[in-house]
Design an enzyme around this catalytic site. Structure first.
Site, PDB file in Angstrom:
ATOM      1  CB  CYS A 160      -0.944  -0.064   1.199  1.00  0.00           C
ATOM      2  SG  CYS A 160      -2.090   1.305   1.383  1.00  0.00           S
ATOM      3  CG  ASP A 217      -6.197  -1.200  -5.608  1.00  0.00           C
ATOM      4  OD1 ASP A 217      -6.816  -0.258  -5.075  1.00  0.00           O
ATOM      5  OD2 ASP A 217      -5.052  -1.543  -5.258  1.00  0.00           O
ATOM      6  CG  HIS A 252      -5.649  -1.189  -1.890  1.00  0.00           C
ATOM      7  ND1 HIS A 252      -4.658  -0.751  -2.742  1.00  0.00           N
ATOM      8  CD2 HIS A 252      -5.257  -0.816  -0.645  1.00  0.00           C
ATOM      9  CE1 HIS A 252      -3.719  -0.129  -2.054  1.00  0.00           C
ATOM     10  NE2 HIS A 252      -4.054  -0.159  -0.770  1.00  0.00           N
TER      11      HIS A 252
END
Length: 284
Positions: A160, A217, A252
């Site tokens: 991330c 995502d 994600h």
């Protein structure tokens, strides 16, 4: 740059053994890697304005020996160096690596104790890229001088927020051998703290990066992933050796086994690819 006073450092150095409050509830699928045959715990990394804490994991057999270990920098996700990032370090240590996750937010606050993602973003917005690069350099120096790190076998991985850092650090450190970026942002607005972004530094990469992304995502549009692929294809080595994998239907955070975003098949495949990538590129 904010000075780290002893008081600030003592507050920041208590890396939690648990999961960040904002990451609750924790999934029953969360992986817990044991510490058998490992040396693990918090260490202090000297930096230009004081010290920052880091979580280190390494094979216990290397301690107090002349053994040199391939080294992996593990860069935190937005929630900080909490239980998940520490477990990733232990997973690498079980494979024979020295793995270190420095606290990139130490000067600004402890995101693990905040229950709101908006509060955490207030911390993240204060962290300059130049400081992150310098702290990672300091972590590498400490690893080599104090923890059996092999200067010729250096890799980096991040998740991330840390996935973006992987690309930037590959353009920063000429001694890096390989990196694995898990769903890190590739584009963004320039600011004094974040002047450049991964897509803008492709031609400056010093090492090949494996980028692992999810088709679903919502934070990283697929068109930006496509632009990165195009930039890689048009670049010379080592940038041209980079690879990007996009997992169908994966969101994600698909590797984050403690959250409901976890996708076991994609996570396991990505983890194996990461291991292979480091070995193929001289780390391990």
């Amino acid at each position: 740059m904010k000075k780290i006073t002893r008081r600030n450092f003592m507050i920041a150095s208590g890396l939690t053994a648990g999961f960040a409050l904002a990451a609750q509830p924790i999934s029953a699928q969360a992986i817990a890697t044991d510490t058998t045959d490992l040396t693990v715990g918090v260490v202090n990394i000297p930096v230009v304005d004081g010290e920052i804490p880091a979580y280190r994991a390494m094979p216990a057999a290397a301690e107090n020996s002349a053994m040199q270990l391939p080294t992996i920098l593990v860069v935190q996700e937005i929630f900080g160096v909490h239980a998940y990032i520490q477990d990733v370090c232990r997973r690498f240590a079980k494979l024979g690596y020295l793995a270190i996750a420095p606290d990139m937010y130490a000067r600004y606050g402890d995101p693990t104790q905040l229950s709101s993602i908006d509060e955490i973003r207030q911390i993240v917005r204060q962290v300059p890229d130049a400081e992150v690069m310098a702290d990672l350099d300091a972590t590498v120096a400490w690893a080599i001088e104090s923890s059996n790190g092999d200067p010729d076998q250096l890799g980096i991985t991040g998740f991330c927020w840390g996935g973006r850092v992987v690309w930037l650090y590959a353009a920063h450190n000429p001694n890096l051998k390989a990196g694995v970026a898990w769903y890190g942002r590739l584009v963004g607005e320039s600011s004094p703290r974040t002047p450049t972004h991964p897509l803008e530094v492709v031609t400056e990469l010093n090492a090949p990066i494996l980028g692992l992304y999810g088709e679903n995502d919502r934070l990283i549009p697929l068109e930006t992933v496509a632009k990165m692929r195009e930039a890689i294809a048009e670049s010379a080595e080592p940038a041209s050796q980079c690879q990007i994998i996009v997992y169908p239907d994966a969101p994600h955070g698909f590797h984050a086994d403690y959250r409901d975003s976890y996708q076991p098949v994609a996570a396991r495949d990505g983890w194996q690819r990461a291991q292979d990538w480091f070995k193929q590129n001289g780390v391990g």
